[in-house]
Scaffold this motif. Structure first.
Motif, PDB file in Angstrom:
ATOM      1  N   ARG A  49       0.814  -1.216   0.000  1.00 12.43           N
ATOM      2  CA  ARG A  49       0.000   0.000   0.000  1.00 12.43           C
ATOM      3  C   ARG A  49       0.850   1.270   0.000  1.00 12.43           C
ATOM      4  O   ARG A  49       0.628   2.180  -0.788  1.00 12.43           O
ATOM      5  CB  ARG A  49      -0.930  -0.019   1.214  1.00 12.43           C
ATOM      6  N   ASP A  50       1.818   1.352   0.918  1.00 14.38           N
ATOM      7  CA  ASP A  50       2.621   2.567   1.048  1.00 14.38           C
ATOM      8  C   ASP A  50       3.406   2.869  -0.227  1.00 14.38           C
ATOM      9  O   ASP A  50       3.551   4.029  -0.614  1.00 14.38           O
ATOM     10  CB  ASP A  50       3.581   2.462   2.240  1.00 14.38           C
ATOM     11  N   GLU A  51       3.895   1.830  -0.898  1.00 16.23           N
ATOM     12  CA  GLU A  51       4.649   2.029  -2.144  1.00 16.23           C
ATOM     13  C   GLU A  51       3.726   2.519  -3.263  1.00 16.23           C
ATOM     14  O   GLU A  51       4.131   3.328  -4.095  1.00 16.23           O
ATOM     15  CB  GLU A  51       5.327   0.727  -2.567  1.00 16.23           C
ATOM     16  N   GLY A  56       2.123   6.093  -7.123  1.00 18.00           N
ATOM     17  CA  GLY A  56       1.741   5.023  -8.040  1.00 18.00           C
ATOM     18  C   GLY A  56       0.508   5.351  -8.865  1.00 18.00           C
ATOM     19  O   GLY A  56      -0.289   6.213  -8.513  1.00 18.00           O
ATOM     20  N   SER A  57       0.371   4.637  -9.968  1.00 18.16           N
ATOM     21  CA  SER A  57      -0.777   4.779 -10.858  1.00 18.16           C
ATOM     22  C   SER A  57      -1.362   3.407 -11.149  1.00 18.16           C
ATOM     23  O   SER A  57      -0.691   2.392 -10.995  1.00 18.16           O
ATOM     24  CB  SER A  57      -0.360   5.409 -12.191  1.00 18.16           C
ATOM     25  N   LEU A  58      -2.605   3.406 -11.598  1.00 22.96           N
ATOM     26  CA  LEU A  58      -3.212   2.194 -12.115  1.00 22.96           C
ATOM     27  C   LEU A  58      -3.071   2.262 -13.633  1.00 22.96           C
ATOM     28  O   LEU A  58      -3.576   3.187 -14.266  1.00 22.96           O
ATOM     29  CB  LEU A  58      -4.683   2.102 -11.719  1.00 22.96           C
ATOM     30  N   TYR A  59      -2.331   1.309 -14.197  1.00 23.03           N
ATOM     31  CA  TYR A  59      -2.136   1.232 -15.644  1.00 23.03           C
ATOM     32  C   TYR A  59      -3.187   0.291 -16.214  1.00 23.03           C
ATOM     33  O   TYR A  59      -3.329  -0.846 -15.749  1.00 23.03           O
ATOM     34  CB  TYR A  59      -0.733   0.723 -15.983  1.00 23.03           C
ATOM     35  N   ILE A  72      -3.093   7.045  -8.599  1.00 18.97           N
ATOM     36  CA  ILE A  72      -3.839   6.523  -7.444  1.00 18.97           C
ATOM     37  C   ILE A  72      -3.721   7.509  -6.288  1.00 18.97           C
ATOM     38  O   ILE A  72      -2.620   7.911  -5.913  1.00 18.97           O
ATOM     39  CB  ILE A  72      -3.322   5.133  -7.041  1.00 18.97           C
ATOM     40  N   LEU A  73      -4.870   7.880  -5.723  1.00 16.74           N
ATOM     41  CA  LEU A  73      -4.916   8.825  -4.609  1.00 16.74           C
ATOM     42  C   LEU A  73      -5.030   8.128  -3.259  1.00 16.74           C
ATOM     43  O   LEU A  73      -4.536   8.630  -2.248  1.00 16.74           O
ATOM     44  CB  LEU A  73      -6.105   9.778  -4.786  1.00 16.74           C
ATOM     45  N   ASP A  74      -5.729   6.985  -3.232  1.00 16.16           N
ATOM     46  CA  ASP A  74      -5.957   6.299  -1.962  1.00 16.16           C
ATOM     47  C   ASP A  74      -6.345   4.851  -2.222  1.00 16.16           C
ATOM     48  O   ASP A  74      -6.821   4.505  -3.308  1.00 16.16           O
ATOM     49  CB  ASP A  74      -7.076   7.003  -1.179  1.00 16.16           C
TER      50      ASP A  74
END
Length: 144
Positions: A49-51, A56-59, A72-74
């Protein structure tokens, strides 16, 4: 260290379709007074989660090709009406087009390392004007 998520986008034929669907959902939420969050719910909650939340993004894999991403915001744990625990991936509602990258079908989602992720089209200094179908064909031929 940042890590992304890779997920199949089922039910759409192109990044344009996905963009229209996101805009439609945002309009529906605004009309019903809901928060303008863009959420995708999935079964498994990421252990990293923290990484993921470190930029991070959702591809999205659309018809066998990575074509776009959403930051990704949360990540939220939730329980459905059936009592099963799920993960809500809260993302920016803006779709960022990426280089075309072939990917085979898979179930669920996968971690996606930064060094494996395609670049945003805006970073490439061209190509964003090409129609998606043409970019897809060039990628399949190994020319993009």
């Amino acid at each position: 260290m940042t890590v992304h998520i890779l997920k199949l986008c089922v039910g759409v034929d192109s990044a344009d379709d996905l963009e229209r669907w996101i805009e439609h959902r945002q309009t529906q939420k605004a009309l019903s007074g809901e928060a303008p969050e863009h959420i995708h719910t999935t079964r498994m909650f990421p252990k990293r989660r923290d990484e993921i939340l470190d930029g991070g993004s959702l591809y999205w894999v659309i018809k066998g090709m990575v074509l776009a991403r959403q930051p990704i915001l949360d990540l939220r744990q939730t329980v459905g009406e059936d009592g099963i625990s799920r993960c809500q991936i809260v993302m920016e509602p803006k779709l960022v087009r990426t280089e075309t990258l072939p990917r085979r079908a898979f179930q669920g989602w996968r971690y996606f390392n930064v060094e494996d992720a395609p670049r945003d089209l805006g970073e490439l200094g061209g190509g964003e004007d090409l129609p998606e179908a043409f970019r897809r064909e060039l990628a399949e031929l190994g020319l993009l």
